[in-house]
Design an enzyme around this catalytic site. Structure first.
Site, PDB file in Angstrom:
ATOM      1  N   GLU A  10       0.950  -1.202   0.072  1.00  0.00           N
ATOM      2  CA  GLU A  10       0.035  -0.036  -0.065  1.00  0.00           C
ATOM      3  C   GLU A  10       0.874   1.327   0.064  1.00  0.00           C
ATOM      4  O   GLU A  10       1.854   1.355   0.790  1.00  0.00           O
ATOM      5  CB  GLU A  10      -0.899  -0.020   1.468  1.00  0.00           C
ATOM      6  CG  GLU A  10      -1.800   1.354   1.319  1.00  0.00           C
ATOM      7  CD  GLU A  10      -2.632   1.375   2.513  1.00  0.00           C
ATOM      8  OE1 GLU A  10      -3.771   0.762   2.615  1.00  0.00           O
ATOM      9  OE2 GLU A  10      -1.999   2.245   3.576  1.00  0.00           O
ATOM     10  N   ASP A 102     -12.150   6.911   7.189  1.00  0.00           N
ATOM     11  CA  ASP A 102     -12.057   7.792   8.633  1.00  0.00           C
ATOM     12  C   ASP A 102     -12.783   9.022   7.994  1.00  0.00           C
ATOM     13  O   ASP A 102     -12.489   9.759   7.104  1.00  0.00           O
ATOM     14  CB  ASP A 102     -10.677   7.857   9.031  1.00  0.00           C
ATOM     15  CG  ASP A 102     -10.215   6.609   9.269  1.00  0.00           C
ATOM     16  OD1 ASP A 102     -10.931   5.593  10.018  1.00  0.00           O
ATOM     17  OD2 ASP A 102      -8.988   6.401   8.943  1.00  0.00           O
TER      18      ASP A 102
END
Length: 278
Positions: A10, A102
């Site tokens: 990632e 988030d």
């Protein structure tokens, strides 16, 4: 040892414009480690959406590696999502990781509570119905920190997979026994898609206070002791953290895990060292 596990990384779009070119240097070097895919996060609060597409396109077209672009419920209205998916397709990217995401610090209660996609499953259903993108999803070996119970979390995970998710990437975890228990429960629920184990190398004591506390992952005694012992010494802590991640990965591979997904934090040296040792 089973070496059939896939390897992936990632990366994230750098926040500062002057650091943006560095990500391409990282990716060119990371490509030499032959990952099966590289995912790119949706930036801080979605402010870097265009950068995510640019990075994912570079991974896919220039490097010839499967790119997965993160998209979040928090970041998109239906109209924005449509534009983003068109831009991804035009950029040659056909794989996304659908996340709730988030809540950005700047987002008001009113904005957060009136978002058009509430859960990742809503996003998956919409993508499945309106696009031909391949969709991956996230899962939490120790349950999502907001879920009332692991059982309830697993029920929602099954709904998400049934809605059209073709593979899962786990939140970071540091205790493999948690992961093995989770896999047993997931398979018992009839979820059969590949699950990539998310590994975050802890190379500074500070990381535990930021990244890890946000993830809700528990810290086993061995890792806590390691930080207590080496935390004050930068280089020793780095070596110990890499060693911990390597042992974690080796154990996972011996247990026949589907894939290893390294949260690289855009750090080439650490990522390269880990890959050389596994």
């Amino acid at each position: 040892m089973s070496h059939n596990a896939s390897l992936s990384f990632e990366v994230f779009p750098p926040k500062k414009e002057e650091e943006f070119e560095n990500i391409f240097d990282f990716l060119r070097a990371a490509a030499k480690l032959h990952p099966d895919f590289i995912s790119c996060t949706y930036g801080a609060g979605g402010s870097r959406a265009g950068k995510t597409i640019e990075i994912a396109s570079f991974i896919q077209k220039e490097l010839g590696i499967d790119a997965i672009a993160h998209i979040t419920c928090v970041g998109f209205t239906h109209a924005d999502l449509e534009k983003n998916c068109e831009a991804l397709t035009a950029a040659g990217v056909n794989h996304v990781l659908a996340l709730r995401g988030d809540r950005p610090q700047h987002m008001t209660d009113e904005q957060f509570n009136s978002r058009e996609f509430f859960y990742a499953t809503d996003l998956v259903r919409h993508l499945k119905e309106h696009t031909s993108l391949q969709i991956s999803g996230a899962c939490y070996p120790e349950k999502h920190f907001e879920a009332p119970s692991l059982e309830e979390d697993l029920i929602h995970l099954k709904e998400k997979v049934d809605a059209g998710v073709s593979s899962l990437v786990t939140q970071m975890f540091f205790d493999n026994t948690c992961f093995y228990r989770f896999i047993e429960l997931v398979r018992a629920k009839g979820i059969t898609v590949p699950i990539h184990a998310g590994i975050m190398p802890i190379t500074t004591a500070k990381q535990l206070g930021t990244t890890v506390s946000l993830s809700g992952s528990s810290v086993p005694k061995e890792l806590a002791d390691l930080i207590a012992t080496y935390g004050e010494n930068k280089e020793d802590m780095r070596k110990a953290g890499i060693d911990y991640a390597v042992r974690q990965i080796q154990d996972l591979r011996e247990h026949g895990v589907d894939g290893i997904h390294i949260y690289s934090m855009n750090k080439l040296k650490t990522t390269t060292e880990i890959c050389a040792l596994i």
